[in-house]
Design an enzyme around this catalytic site. Structure first.
Site, PDB file in Angstrom:
ATOM      1  N   CYS A   1      14.859  -4.080  -6.112  1.00  0.00           N
ATOM      2  CA  CYS A   1      15.887  -3.255  -6.179  1.00  0.00           C
ATOM      3  C   CYS A   1      16.039  -2.404  -4.981  1.00  0.00           C
ATOM      4  O   CYS A   1      16.363  -2.828  -4.006  1.00  0.00           O
ATOM      5  CB  CYS A   1      16.029  -2.667  -7.375  1.00  0.00           C
TER       6      CYS A   1
ATOM      7  N   GLU B   1      14.822  -6.920 -12.835  1.00  0.00           N
ATOM      8  CA  GLU B   1      14.148  -5.852 -12.906  1.00  0.00           C
ATOM      9  C   GLU B   1      14.291  -4.984 -14.243  1.00  0.00           C
ATOM     10  O   GLU B   1      15.409  -5.080 -14.809  1.00  0.00           O
ATOM     11  CB  GLU B   1      14.753  -4.960 -11.905  1.00  0.00           C
TER      12      GLU B   1
ATOM     13  N   LYS C   1       7.097  -1.632  -6.669  1.00  0.00           N
ATOM     14  CA  LYS C   1       8.025  -1.019  -5.955  1.00  0.00           C
ATOM     15  C   LYS C   1       7.645  -0.215  -5.100  1.00  0.00           C
ATOM     16  O   LYS C   1       7.087   0.909  -5.688  1.00  0.00           O
ATOM     17  CB  LYS C   1       9.057  -0.703  -7.107  1.00  0.00           C
TER      18      LYS C   1
END
Lengths: 311, 311
Positions: free
Chosen positions: B166, B56, B129
């Site tokens: 994440c 990331e 995300k």
């Protein structure tokens, strides 16, 4: 039966709860299994437990190893023999008891269920196994209608408790929904074991996956998880290798840390004190519930996104 | 960008796929990080990788340790410097590359995204995300608008691949939806580490929970999971303890068995061959998708069952 109540985690910030899991073996005679369970529940109560959970279908051997309609004789109503006997113990010791039963709802309609008895002996709630497996040696779809209770947090004198059953443990959806109903602890009465022919090569992978997926529910939801399994090698009378139930009952905290774990092959009463204020603490620091994308989850009610595939 | 295609697991029953995860440290100079990533991707390709995933926000240090609007200068468009440079490598080596970027969509609208480059250098797909954290030291809600791509399986020349980022890794919903779109492998580019003050007491619990929840997604969904994290202790120039990124990149199979795992503190290119036919095999024996209670999951789009609580 799902009463309204306030959230126990926020209302009882320092509340400790002693949980007991009865890891037992089950013999051929239902009344003997019930008597054994009664004795073990009483022992757990004497050891200070306030919530006691028995393993799935504890009153019999795991009859789902084959399909035989004669086994429906084992089914009982709610209330029925198991709940009535255990209700007396619940009241006598003022303990909550999770009583898995083979439930007869009417002729031809049976469920794999759990009755939650409150400390006054009353029935606090009922849960019918929502996810029903069917695999070689676990022919449950023959016996059990999939549950129609939905996922519940059952209000008891010690707080809101979730109960799910065995195959449910592989479904994050079940744990999540039970949490969203307000449960601080998820109980998983279970009957899972090894096919003897697979044990040497696959056994530890299977057992590890079983523990991992349940620890993950604790982590994802910020709840305690308590899984209770039977032990013993049950061989059907008509032959076959049978199933070696792997025990390994455990209790873990909302970070997935195992607080207590039983053996793979011994009867045990696993007792652990859980501090329900940890639910509040951990969710403040790991605020997963805050960020759920409820606007983007509608697809979870789909079987598959077939439209992605031109067939 | 989500093309239709047939299910790679069923169409390529013996297909092996070499996956590489680039566990790297990130310095203060974006172009140096990009050059480092390019060299590492080339090395991974030389080692036989067909899909290569970077961590990331690899082009910069983890700027979200504080809120400063100057950091928006780091954001780039799609296509942009990172994707253009890596696209050449993708085409040269005929490899799929997962390129996490700080995406500038327009003035005042930024995302934490991944661009998937196909083996011909084209853009196969984009994911933004969906779950954006905000915790002390991880002030991402300041920088990133929550994604509006939804959850996707991105069709590439080597099959349908899922990518999540994440904080998404803590959400079973994200893994499930990506699986239901047809992904056989879930990639999780990540930037997660220890607060130095917590490391001694909480560090191993945190790292274990991080691995456990991701292994559980593999188990629940019958997919491979590949998580790639950065390493290094990044201290903000203005002071503070910073974050010790814990590496520990890993690849696990659909039973949650870890096939390869990197160290907590070294740069590494983690390479593993995954046999996509395992997706078919394992789902046949652990048929969780068969038994999902899609009729009972509508509540997953709720924030909480407030009606259970009389307030």
């Amino acid at each position: 039966m799902v009463d309204s109540s306030v959230d126990s985690s926020s209302m009882n910030p320092q509340k400790n709860l002693v949980v007991a899991l009865v890891q037992m073996s089950c013999g051929a005679i239902p009344q003997a299994n019930l008597n054994d369970a009664l004795a073990k529940v009483e022992e757990a109560a004497r050891r200070g437990a306030k919530v006691i959970c028995l393993p799935e279908l504890f009153r019999s051997q795991y009859f789902c190893q084959r399909e035989d309609s004669a086994w429906f004789d084992l089914a009982e109503s709610v209330p029925g023999p198991s709940t009535e006997a255990l209700s007396k113990v619940a009241k006598q010791h003022n303990v909550v008891i999770m009583v898995p039963i083979f439930e007869r709802r009417t002729a031809g309609l049976y469920h794999n269920s759990v009755v939650v008895l409150d400390g006054d002996g009353s029935i606090a709630g009922l849960y019918r196994k929502m996810h029903v497996p069917d695999d070689p040696g676990y022919y449950e779809k023959f016996y059990f209608t999939p549950g129609d209770t939905g996922f519940r947090a059952i209000s008891t004198s010690v707080g809101k408790l979730g109960v799910l059953i065995c195959w449910d443990q592989w479904y994050p959806e079940a744990a999540r929904l039970t949490t969203l109903h307000g449960a601080d602890v998820l109980f998983y009465p279970t009957a899972i074991g090894w096919h003897p022919s697979e044990k040497a090569q696959e056994g530890e992978t299977q057992r590890s996956a079983w523990q991992t997926i349940q620890r993950s529910h604790a982590i994802a939801n910020g709840v305690f998880v308590a899984a209770v399994n039977r032990v013993g090698h049950e061989k059907p009378a008509e032959g076959g290798d049978g199933i070696e139930f792997w025990g390994s009952s455990f209790i873990c905290d909302p970070l997935g840390v195992v607080l207590a774990e039983a053996s793979t092959d011994q009867e045990e009463i696993l007792v652990a004190e859980v501090n329900l204020s940890r639910v509040e603490d951990i969710r403040r620091n790991w605020p997963f519930l805050r960020d759920r994308r409820v606007d983007a989850y509608a697809g979870l009610t789909k079987r598959f996104f077939d439209e992605d595939f031109k067939l």
